[in-house]
Motif scaffolding. Structure first.
Motif, PDB file in Angstrom:
ATOM      1  N   ALA A  80       0.824  -1.213   0.000  1.00 44.66           N
ATOM      2  CA  ALA A  80       0.000   0.000   0.000  1.00 44.66           C
ATOM      3  C   ALA A  80       0.854   1.258   0.000  1.00 44.66           C
ATOM      4  N   ASN A 129      -4.784   3.928   0.339  1.00 40.90           N
ATOM      5  CA  ASN A 129      -4.463   2.495   0.384  1.00 40.90           C
ATOM      6  C   ASN A 129      -4.465   1.966   1.815  1.00 40.90           C
ATOM      7  N   ASN A 144      -7.942   1.795   3.130  1.00 39.15           N
ATOM      8  CA  ASN A 144      -8.628   0.642   2.533  1.00 39.15           C
ATOM      9  C   ASN A 144      -8.293  -0.634   3.296  1.00 39.15           C
ATOM     10  N   THR A 192       3.858   3.719  -3.447  1.00 38.83           N
ATOM     11  CA  THR A 192       3.435   4.684  -4.469  1.00 38.83           C
ATOM     12  C   THR A 192       3.987   6.045  -4.078  1.00 38.83           C
ATOM     13  N   GLN A 234      -2.775   8.851  -2.404  1.00 36.88           N
ATOM     14  CA  GLN A 234      -3.108   7.466  -2.731  1.00 36.88           C
ATOM     15  C   GLN A 234      -2.571   6.514  -1.676  1.00 36.88           C
ATOM     16  N   ARG A 235      -1.400   6.827  -1.155  1.00 35.40           N
ATOM     17  CA  ARG A 235      -0.811   6.004  -0.096  1.00 35.40           C
ATOM     18  C   ARG A 235      -1.728   5.963   1.119  1.00 35.40           C
TER      19      ARG A 235
END
Length: 197
Positions: A116, A128, A131, A119, A124-125
């Motif tokens: 995760a 992730n 998530n 990136t 986005q990290r």
């Protein structure tokens, strides 16, 4: 007062006018949930919420969390600690520091958290990692329907939604819709204001 079925049936906790995440009153939702719970359950919810206060986190907090009587609290914060430690190791490596610097209650690094983090997009990290936490909440509560664990899972997801409404409203909206779909799939999607009136 352990009326879990009533609480879970009302978990979306939004008014009939709420068409999007921005219309949700997070504090109102939490207040309403606590009003329906026993004092013991309120203390458990408050303990969960204290885990989102960076100033409260440390070895003492995690010692209490990992030995807590509530299964959700134990399992959620065990995973949270493993994710955090993986993130610290990732940052230590990026800054050429000792890998285990600032690690407490050592846990092995999680391969899924390492993936995760791989990136360059910081937003986005973070998404992730959240998530992963969302999936862990689902794993912990997969067999929970009308109990405090189900309610704690909802509160934990609400925290994630609220965070993303501040960081990235589009992501917050997506998570909000996902949360409502999950709860309505569990129990009909009754709104708490409708119950009160």
């Amino acid at each position: 007062m352990d009326n879990y079925e009533y609480i879970v049936a009302s978990l979306p906790s939004i008014t009939s006018e709420a068409s999007s995440a921005k219309d949700v009153d997070r504090e109102g939702i939490l207040t309403w949930i606590k009003e329906q719970c026993s004092d013991k359950d309120v203390r458990t919810i408050d303990f969960l919420l204290s885990g989102y206060d960076e100033d409260s986190l440390g070895e003492e907090f995690y010692r209490k969390a990992l030995s807590h009587k509530n299964r959700f609290i134990r399992e959620f914060f065990a995973y949270d600690l493993a994710v955090r430690n993986t993130k610290v190791r990732f940052l230590n490596k990026a800054f050429s520091r000792d890998e285990d610097k600032d690690i407490f209650s050592p846990t092995p690094s999680l391969p899924e958290a390492q993936a995760a983090l791989s990136t360059d997009d910081i937003l986005q990290r973070e998404r992730n990692l959240d998530n992963l936490m969302w999936k862990e909440i689902e794993r912990i509560t997969v067999y929970d329907y009308f109990d405090i664990e189900k309610i704690l899972g909802f509160v934990a997801k609400l925290q994630i939604v609220s965070r993303w409404l501040n960081l990235d409203p589009k992501t917050g909206e997506e998570l909000f819709r996902k949360m409502l779909t999950e709860v309505r799939g569990t129990y009909g999607g009754v709104h708490y204001n409708d119950k009160q009136n």
